[in-house]
Scaffold this active site. Sequence first.
Site, PDB file in Angstrom:
ATOM      1  N   CYS A  94      43.777  37.683  51.108  1.00  0.00           N
ATOM      2  CA  CYS A  94      43.306  37.310  49.863  1.00  0.00           C
ATOM      3  C   CYS A  94      43.727  37.919  48.668  1.00  0.00           C
ATOM      4  CB  CYS A  94      41.920  36.956  50.083  1.00  0.00           C
ATOM      5  SG  CYS A  94      41.212  35.871  48.829  1.00  0.00           S
ATOM      6  N   HIS A 190      39.369  36.052  55.578  1.00  0.00           N
ATOM      7  CA  HIS A 190      38.265  37.364  55.841  1.00  0.00           C
ATOM      8  C   HIS A 190      37.581  36.978  57.166  1.00  0.00           C
ATOM      9  CE1 HIS A 190      38.602  38.419  51.666  1.00  0.00           C
ATOM     10  NE2 HIS A 190      38.821  37.087  51.431  1.00  0.00           N
TER      11      HIS A 190
HETATM   12  N1  GLN Z   1      39.786  37.065  43.068  1.00  0.00           N
HETATM   13  C1  GLN Z   1      40.782  36.101  44.035  1.00  0.00           C
HETATM   14  C2  GLN Z   1      40.386  34.695  43.879  1.00  0.00           C
HETATM   15  O1  GLN Z   1      39.178  34.352  43.567  1.00  0.00           O
HETATM   16  C3  GLN Z   1      40.628  36.671  45.485  1.00  0.00           C
HETATM   17  C4  GLN Z   1      39.355  36.450  46.037  1.00  0.00           C
HETATM   18  C5  GLN Z   1      39.335  37.106  47.445  1.00  0.00           C
HETATM   19  O2  GLN Z   1      40.040  38.098  47.655  1.00  0.00           O
HETATM   20  N2  GLN Z   1      38.355  36.684  48.163  1.00  0.00           N
HETATM   21  O3  GLN Z   1      41.032  33.868  44.047  1.00  0.00           O
END
Ligand code: GLN
Length: 238
Positions: A94, A190
């Site tokens: 992510c 995740h």
């Molecule tokens: N901040 C980034 C987004 O919102 C990554 C989010 C995350 O790592 N879950 O896309």
Amino acid sequence: MKKVLKIMCLYPNEMNIYGDHGNLLTLQKRAEWHGFATEYIQHEPGRKLDVTADIILGGGGQDSGQDKVKNDLLKNGAALRKMAAAGTPMLVICGLYQLFGHYFETNAGHHIDGIGVFDAWTKAGPVRLIGNIVTETELGEIVGYENHSGLTHLGKNQAAFGRVVRGAGNTGADGTEGARVYNVFGSYLHGPILPKNPRLADELIHLAAIKKFGEFTPAEIDDTVALKAHDVATSRPR
Ligand code: GLN
């Protein structure tokens, strides 16, 4: 003397959400079961990057976390690109997946440069993409949980990691999930991803062992529980 695999986590204080730390625990445990000893390297902003790492892990984070690590990541971009091209296996999830591409532009219009390991770029979309996700990859079905505002677009020749079966993935529209180049896997999943997808964990260990020792003889591991967790995850509502 057991052979040693060095596992490095990038920015575990800033970039580590929705259980991403479980990826480290899974790799440590499975590497041990396959007969290796492991060494843990924690890379934090300002520390010297240990380019002898055998496997690199990176997690997700808030936009603010991405902002905190970006300078250090950019400073080490050339070294990480070199390690990637040399075949070091990496798994970035992510927020760090986004920053392994060219850039992430947040909802607030803030531009965060990435290191361009992947030919991909990310812009925040109008809604967050949240929920359980099932994908199909070269390593079989991969399941996890996604929560991101960023929509990631892949360059023409950039391979995706997988195809979305259920969920949003890179853009929520093009059917792709994640990216893969050399032995570097980027993904939105995740959950954490590795405990429920042991084949991906073993692939990282396999790639690292072949690169470092020229051979890998996998042990027989009883994955009944891991595979049950995988199956239950596929049946959860989005
Ligand atoms: N901040 C980034 C987004 O919102 C990554 C989010 C995350 O790592 N879950 O896309």
